[in-house]
Design a protein around this motif. Structure first.
Motif, PDB file in Angstrom:
ATOM      1  N   UNK A   1       9.823   1.311   6.961  1.00 40.69           N
ATOM      2  CA  UNK A   1       9.094   0.181   6.285  1.00 40.69           C
ATOM      3  C   UNK A   1       7.904  -0.495   6.947  1.00 40.69           C
ATOM      4  N   UNK A   2       8.299  -1.011   8.073  1.00 44.74           N
ATOM      5  CA  UNK A   2       7.352  -1.749   9.101  1.00 44.74           C
ATOM      6  C   UNK A   2       6.015  -0.731   9.469  1.00 44.74           C
ATOM      7  N   UNK A   3       6.546   0.599   9.507  1.00 41.78           N
ATOM      8  CA  UNK A   3       5.442   1.405   9.638  1.00 41.78           C
ATOM      9  C   UNK A   3       4.261   1.552   8.811  1.00 41.78           C
ATOM     10  N   UNK A   4       4.916   1.613   7.371  1.00 42.02           N
ATOM     11  CA  UNK A   4       4.004   1.892   6.246  1.00 42.02           C
ATOM     12  C   UNK A   4       3.421   0.540   5.828  1.00 42.02           C
ATOM     13  N   UNK A   5       3.766  -0.548   6.481  1.00 43.91           N
ATOM     14  CA  UNK A   5       2.953  -2.007   6.018  1.00 43.91           C
ATOM     15  C   UNK A   5       2.169  -2.315   7.256  1.00 43.91           C
ATOM     16  N   UNK A   6       2.250  -1.401   8.268  1.00 48.99           N
ATOM     17  CA  UNK A   6       1.363  -1.832   9.597  1.00 48.99           C
ATOM     18  C   UNK A   6      -0.181  -1.281   9.290  1.00 48.99           C
ATOM     19  N   UNK A   7      -1.088  -2.123   9.662  1.00 49.12           N
ATOM     20  CA  UNK A   7      -2.347  -1.812   9.677  1.00 49.12           C
ATOM     21  C   UNK A   7      -2.947  -1.930  10.951  1.00 49.12           C
ATOM     22  N   UNK A   8      -3.415  -0.679  11.582  1.00 45.88           N
ATOM     23  CA  UNK A   8      -3.770  -0.287  13.057  1.00 45.88           C
ATOM     24  C   UNK A   8      -5.197  -0.961  13.062  1.00 45.88           C
ATOM     25  N   UNK A   9      -5.391  -1.804  13.941  1.00 43.22           N
ATOM     26  CA  UNK A   9      -6.832  -2.224  14.567  1.00 43.22           C
ATOM     27  C   UNK A   9      -7.299  -1.538  15.619  1.00 43.22           C
ATOM     28  N   UNK A  10      -8.757  -1.861  15.467  1.00 41.26           N
ATOM     29  CA  UNK A  10      -9.650  -0.960  16.493  1.00 41.26           C
ATOM     30  C   UNK A  10      -9.174  -0.928  18.052  1.00 41.26           C
ATOM     31  N   UNK A  11      -8.541  -2.329  18.311  1.00 40.58           N
ATOM     32  CA  UNK A  11      -8.020  -2.594  19.785  1.00 40.58           C
ATOM     33  C   UNK A  11      -6.728  -1.966  20.214  1.00 40.58           C
ATOM     34  N   UNK A  12      -6.395  -1.143  19.129  1.00 40.16           N
ATOM     35  CA  UNK A  12      -4.872  -0.302  19.500  1.00 40.16           C
ATOM     36  C   UNK A  12      -3.739  -1.210  19.030  1.00 40.16           C
ATOM     37  N   UNK A  13      -3.776  -2.382  18.574  1.00 41.25           N
ATOM     38  CA  UNK A  13      -2.687  -3.302  18.021  1.00 41.25           C
ATOM     39  C   UNK A  13      -2.458  -2.762  16.432  1.00 41.25           C
TER      40      UNK A  13
ATOM     41  N   UNK B   1      -0.923  -5.081  12.886  1.00 42.55           N
ATOM     42  CA  UNK B   1      -0.551  -6.097  12.014  1.00 42.55           C
ATOM     43  C   UNK B   1       0.360  -5.801  10.818  1.00 42.55           C
ATOM     44  N   UNK B   2       1.506  -6.444  10.806  1.00 44.19           N
ATOM     45  CA  UNK B   2       2.370  -6.100   9.711  1.00 44.19           C
ATOM     46  C   UNK B   2       1.901  -7.069   8.466  1.00 44.19           C
TER      47      UNK B   2
ATOM     48  N   UNK C   1      -1.553 -14.760   6.682  1.00 41.49           N
ATOM     49  CA  UNK C   1      -1.319 -13.965   5.147  1.00 41.49           C
ATOM     50  C   UNK C   1      -0.892 -15.367   4.139  1.00 41.49           C
ATOM     51  N   UNK C   2      -1.558 -15.873   3.759  1.00 43.65           N
ATOM     52  CA  UNK C   2      -1.234 -17.066   2.803  1.00 43.65           C
ATOM     53  C   UNK C   2      -0.794 -16.843   1.452  1.00 43.65           C
ATOM     54  N   UNK C   3      -1.399 -15.961   0.683  1.00 45.96           N
ATOM     55  CA  UNK C   3      -1.167 -15.661  -0.741  1.00 45.96           C
ATOM     56  C   UNK C   3      -2.062 -14.593  -0.965  1.00 45.96           C
ATOM     57  N   UNK C   4      -1.365 -13.833  -2.538  1.00 47.06           N
ATOM     58  CA  UNK C   4      -2.072 -12.797  -2.857  1.00 47.06           C
ATOM     59  C   UNK C   4      -2.338 -12.954  -4.300  1.00 47.06           C
TER      60      UNK C   4
ATOM     61  N   UNK D   1      -8.586 -12.174   9.702  1.00 40.83           N
ATOM     62  CA  UNK D   1      -9.806 -11.579   9.353  1.00 40.83           C
ATOM     63  C   UNK D   1      -9.560 -10.308   9.262  1.00 40.83           C
ATOM     64  N   UNK D   2      -8.775  -9.568   9.966  1.00 48.58           N
ATOM     65  CA  UNK D   2      -8.596  -7.997  10.061  1.00 48.58           C
ATOM     66  C   UNK D   2      -7.998  -7.547   8.777  1.00 48.58           C
ATOM     67  N   UNK D   3      -7.113  -8.259   8.013  1.00 45.84           N
ATOM     68  CA  UNK D   3      -6.457  -7.742   6.800  1.00 45.84           C
ATOM     69  C   UNK D   3      -6.671  -8.490   5.477  1.00 45.84           C
ATOM     70  N   UNK D   4      -7.317  -9.651   5.442  1.00 40.65           N
ATOM     71  CA  UNK D   4      -7.568 -10.734   4.156  1.00 40.65           C
ATOM     72  C   UNK D   4      -8.832  -9.922   3.678  1.00 40.65           C
ATOM     73  N   UNK D   5      -8.584 -10.050   2.189  1.00 36.72           N
ATOM     74  CA  UNK D   5      -9.657  -9.780   1.376  1.00 36.72           C
ATOM     75  C   UNK D   5     -10.662 -10.970   1.148  1.00 36.72           C
ATOM     76  N   UNK D   6      -9.851 -12.151   1.127  1.00 42.53           N
ATOM     77  CA  UNK D   6     -10.423 -13.484   0.947  1.00 42.53           C
ATOM     78  C   UNK D   6     -10.189 -14.298   2.057  1.00 42.53           C
ATOM     79  N   UNK D   7     -11.276 -14.625   3.062  1.00 43.35           N
ATOM     80  CA  UNK D   7     -10.920 -15.189   4.199  1.00 43.35           C
ATOM     81  C   UNK D   7     -10.723 -16.871   4.058  1.00 43.35           C
TER      82      UNK D   7
END
Length: 188
Positions: A41-53, A55-56, A115-118, A100-106
């Motif tokens: 589940x953590x893997x499916x919720x993970x967003x890979x960033x360009x620096x190799x890290x 974000x869940x 990650x405040x709200x959706x 900045x890396x995952x949000x649609x509205x900053x």
């Protein structure tokens, strides 16, 4: 007649202790463990960033998520001045926060969570005046257990629960003084 058991074996003669909790058996690490680890589940919720890290993400869209049929917009006000206009009808969900890396509205205010709200557009079933059920797409907001809450019309909404939004609602995030007014094409 059946023979009597000796009193040492009868259940009433057993000594009773205050605690009957047993410790779990030791885990044999040589055997495979097929229990849920949560890593998939953590893997499916993970967003890979360009620096190799990575974000869940705290949020997954529900099965009833739908792209809206109306042209929903957020008018952003700072004080009495309109700062921005955000169109929120192009996708079914918008993640709002400081990351900045995952949000649609900053939102850059320090009181807001990463990650405040959706804002989630969902298909719900409503009954019309004749009692017939029909599907309708509506916007909802969900607070992602943020530290400083999400407010709709100056009322804090419950965390981790969908809260239905209506045209004309004013949304605030954390302690930011920016106000987000929700309207759509048919609103007057």
């Amino acid at each position: 007649m059946s023979p009597k058991r000796p009193s040492s074996i009868q259940p009433s003669a057993r000594p009773r202790s205050g605690s009957r909790s047993k410790s779990p058996p030791p885990i044999d690490k040589a055997k495979p463990n097929f229990a849920n680890s949560g890593l998939l589940a953590a893997e499916t919720n993970a967003v890979k960033l360009t620096d190799g890290t990575s974000t869940i993400l705290k949020y997954n869209e529900p099965p009833e998520a739908r792209k809206p049929t109306l042209g929903w917009r957020l008018y952003v006000f700072k004080g009495s001045e309109q700062a921005e206009l955000l169109h929120i009808h192009r996708q079914s969900a918008y993640l709002i926060g400081r990351d900045r890396t995952v949000t649609d509205i900053l939102i850059e205010h320090p009181s807001c969570s990463k990650q405040h709200a959706v804002i989630q557009h969902r298909q719900v079933t409503e009954k019309d005046e004749f009692g017939a059920s029909k599907p309708k797409n509506k916007p909802f907001i969900i607070d992602l257990e943020s530290t400083n809450s999400t407010y709709v019309n100056d009322e804090a909404i419950p965390t981790s629960r969908f809260y239905e939004l209506k045209a004309g609602d004013v949304i605030k995030f954390g302690l930011s003084n920016r106000e987000y007014v929700l309207l759509h094409d048919d609103a007057t």
